[in-house]
Scaffold this active site. Structure first.
Site, short mmCIF file in Angstrom:
data_model
loop_
_atom_site.label_atom_id
_atom_site.label_comp_id
_atom_site.label_asym_id
_atom_site.label_seq_id
_atom_site.Cartn_x
_atom_site.Cartn_y
_atom_site.Cartn_z
CB CYS A 360 -0.97 0.03 1.16
SG CYS A 360 -1.39 -1.56 1.86
NE ARG A 389 1.63 -9.08 5.58
CZ ARG A 389 0.34 -8.95 5.28
NH1 ARG A 389 -0.56 -9.70 5.90
NH2 ARG A 389 -0.06 -8.08 4.37
CD GLN A 407 -0.76 -8.71 -0.26
OE1 GLN A 407 -0.31 -7.65 -0.67
NE2 GLN A 407 -1.33 -8.83 0.93
CG ASP A 409 -2.24 -5.32 -2.87
OD1 ASP A 409 -3.45 -5.15 -2.62
OD2 ASP A 409 -1.32 -4.76 -2.23
CG HIS A 411 -3.62 -0.13 -2.90
ND1 HIS A 411 -2.49 -0.87 -3.11
CD2 HIS A 411 -4.05 -0.43 -1.64
CE1 HIS A 411 -2.22 -1.56 -2.03
NE2 HIS A 411 -3.15 -1.33 -1.12
CE LYS A 496 -11.11 -7.44 7.51
NZ LYS A 496 -9.83 -8.04 7.77
CG HIS A 542 -6.17 -1.09 1.23
ND1 HIS A 542 -4.81 -0.97 1.41
CD2 HIS A 542 -6.73 -0.02 1.85
CE1 HIS A 542 -4.56 0.13 2.11
NE2 HIS A 542 -5.70 0.73 2.39
ZN LIG Z 1 -3.32 -2.14 0.71
#
Ligand SMILES: [Zn+2]
Ligand SMILES: [Zn+2]
Length: 670
Positions: A360, A389, A407, A409, A411, A496, A542
């Site tokens: 992010c 992580r 991910q 991912d 945004h 979320k 996100h």
């Molecule tokens: Zn994010």
């Protein structure tokens, strides 16, 4: 004259009862049927013992076996106690520590008597028999409130040093309760908040099974004593238990770690805890999935970026991750280590950098380059972002729970007026992706503001309502989509939506998510120029559909039991010869398939055809094209499809057309 209490029932009626009355008394007053069926009570919403007297005016709802979630929780907690009592009776000198209920049962941690050594699977049958004796004895389970001093003295007198340590540390002002099973000198006590069923006989002696033993540290800390943890699965009836055991057996057959090895997809090893070594076949699945996702994102108006793996710790401080996430981040000193014989040595004086745990902040940094106009929004920024992580070793599980993951991912930076539409569009995209990947059913949940959070109440009211509206507009805020709201489960910066897939054996997996965040754009000072010429804050969504490639591929393997859809299968067809006379023809077939875009191998080994069939079935190859002398002469192939009994003989051209059809990814089909 005794004081009277007002107890309100769910039907709206109110009963006046003297102090000392219990929910069991009220059930009995209503009728003998309910008195028998009631197993616990919800008093002002809190689950309590059926025999615990009311402490004042209260709302009462009686709990029966039909309230399955509560009934299971109570039964599992009782099983844990009975397990502990049975172990202590069978193995004197064993110390008890803790034993909670779990998703499918319970466990209890024990410190075995000195010199005995840890418990093993061989001990389990005797312990199960001991548990059944306690259930047959139908001992009442009675709640008692103790003073801290008495409790510590009691545990010390019994040699229960772990319990004594815990009793000494329970927070000041917390009521210390003990549950007493049985009576007199034979009574067995455990310190516990409860609640419990009224007696051990309320449990079905055929509805539990002890499953395994493992090591566990006292309080989860490696510096502490190693305990023996005994696990069990516990249910309300034998029928429920049996159904669960069948599910477990089915899950074991589908285990992605087992299939991953059989199909030669990946491996893990201690030199890279929680990071996957993808083998060529496993990575082929990944590549197909990634290519599919990339096409879907391109078509949906996303742009793709790639951001740094390592960033300065100060950047993570700014974004707030250093504060909230530090424990899970891998940090790296920005210096050349001194190399000595003992290995690299660092000074400790260099600046710290960290491997990114999420993408992010980097995406906000791209957003902030140059000037963004209101006309440029929504800006959908995607990255197949590799993150790290630092999860504890004990939490890792195959490729499902890892320390390095990628991910899908993205945004999405939006204006306030675009938010509901954009979330709805995301819901539609996700729905289509899940169906393409073979999942027909999933649930949508809205996780609401948690106790600890950033931002004002007004911000949360608005953000929650927008997500609610978006799902409603998409037509999915319905029972068919398992629509529900989960109070307290949102992220600290945003509510979320969660998307939970249901797999082929009924398990659910949370994979997709979309979070509507007004905090990070503020913290990192992102803005766009509005129609009015002024600076405005964008909202940042996100979102992920698969979650991570690692876990999603694990889910795909287990859902399909390894029989991946042909378009995802690493090897889509194998041409296998019956006799060496057909070798040349087999090679020609392979070349034809290859130029038609099929991932194909030839198996010309001098082995019996049944051997070849077995081996390629184990590898879950969707189609085996068997060729012998006759097929070579006639220009045909005999197709054996995975999971089907019969083979079909057809001209080569027809076989190629069939395979090409199945191998075409769903988004590219006409
Ligand atoms: Zn994010
Ligand atoms: Zn308990």
């Amino acid at each position: 004259m005794s004081e009277m209490l007002k107890i309100s029932l769910p039907d709206g009626s109110v009963r006046e009862v003297p102090r000392g009355t219990t929910p069991a008394d009220i059930a009995a007053a209503i009728g003998p049927g309910l008195a028998k069926a009631a197993i616990a009570a919800r008093v002002d919403g809190e689950l309590r013992d059926i025999g615990r007297p009311f402490e004042g005016d209260a709302q009462l709802a009686l709990v029966t076996q039909r309230d399955e979630a509560d009934a299971l929780e109570l039964a599992r907690h009782d099983f844990a106690h009975i397990l502990a009592e049975a172990v202590q009776k069978l193995f004197p000198g064993t110390q008890i520590t803790f034993g909670p209920s779990t998703d499918d049962g319970f466990y209890y941690d024990f410190a075995p008597a000195p010199g005995r050594g840890p418990f093993t699977d061989e001990d389990l049958p005797a312990i199960e028999a001991g548990m059944r004796r306690l259930i047959a004895a139908d001992q009442p389970l009675v709640r008692e409130v103790w003073s801290r001093a008495d409790l510590i003295a009691r545990w010390q007198a019994q040699g229960e040093s772990f319990k004594a340590e815990w009793a000494a540390e329970l927070p000041e002002g917390e009521e210390l309760t003990v549950y007493r099973a049985g009576a007199g000198d034979n009574a067995w006590l455990d310190m516990c908040r409860g609640p419990h069923l009224a007696s051990t006989g309320k449990l079905d002696p055929a509805a539990f099974k002890l499953t395994r033993v493992s090591g566990a540290y006292w309080r989860g800390d490696q510096a502490n004593a190693m305990l023996s943890r005994i696990y069990g699965t516990g249910w309300l009836s034998k029928k429920q238990l049996d159904a669960h055991l069948v599910r477990l057996e089915e899950a074991a057959k589908r285990d992605h770690r087992k299939l991953g090895a059989e199909m030669d997809l990946f491996h893990l090893q201690a030199e890279a805890h929680g990071s996957v070594f993808w083998h060529p076949k496993g990575y082929m699945v990944w590549r197909q999935l990634e290519a599919y996702m990339r096409r879907r994102l391109d078509a949906a108006g996303y742009v793709e970026v790639k951001t740094p793996q390592v960033m300065d710790a100060r950047q993570w401080e700014k974004s707030g991750h250093w504060g909230k996430y530090r424990e899970n981040m891998f940090v790296i000193p920005d210096e050349v280590p001194n190399t000595e014989d003992e290995g690299p040595v660092i000074s400790g004086e260099a600046d710290w950098m960290a491997l990114k745990p999420m993408n992010c902040p980097a995406h906000v940094l791209i957003f902030k380059q140059g000037i963004t106009s209101y006309r440029d929004l929504p800006l959908r920024m995607a990255e197949f972002g590799c993150c790290h992580r630092n999860e504890p070793h004990g939490a890792l599980h195959g490729i499902m729970r890892v320390r390095q993951f990628t991910q899908d991912d993205a945004h999405i930076f939006v204006r306030e007026d675009q938010l509901v539409d954009e979330v709805r569009a995301f819901c539609d995209l996700l729905d289509s992706v899940y169906h393409d990947l073979g999942f027909d059913s999933y649930a949508i949940k809205l996780a609401l503001r948690p106790e600890k959070r950033f931002g004002s109440e007004a911000m949360w009211d608005q953000a929650e309502q927008e997500l609610r509206d978006a799902v409603a507009v998409s037509g999915r805020a319905t029972e068919a989509y398992g629509w529900e709201e989960l109070p307290g489960e949102g992220a600290f910066y945003a509510p979320k939506l969660e998307f939970h897939l249901t797999d082929a054996i009924g398990r659910t997996w949370q994979v997709g998510t979309i979070q509507s965040d007004r905090v990070l754009p503020e913290r990192l000072d992102a803005h766009y120029i509005g129609e009015d010429g002024e600076k405005h804050r964008p909202v940042m969504l996100h979102r992920a559909i698969l979650g991570t490639f690692e876990r999603f591929i694990g889910i795909l393997i287990e859902h399909h039991a390894g029989k991946l859809p042909v378009w995802l299968a690493p090897v889509q067809a194998v041409v296998a010869t019956i006799v060496s006379d057909a070798d040349d023809y087999a090679e020609r077939v392979k070349t034809r398939l290859k130029s038609a875009g099929i991932r194909v191998e030839a198996d010309l080994r001098n082995e019996k055809i049944n051997y070849k069939v077995r081996e390629h079935s184990l590898q879950k190859v969707p189609h085996l094209l068997v060729v012998g002398k006759r097929e070579a002469e006639e220009g045909t192939v005999a197709i054996r499809t995975l999971g089907e009994q019969h083979q079909r003989v057809m001209p080569l051209d027809e076989a190629i057309a069939l395979l090409v059809g199945e191998a075409t990814p769903p988004d590219l089909r006409a």
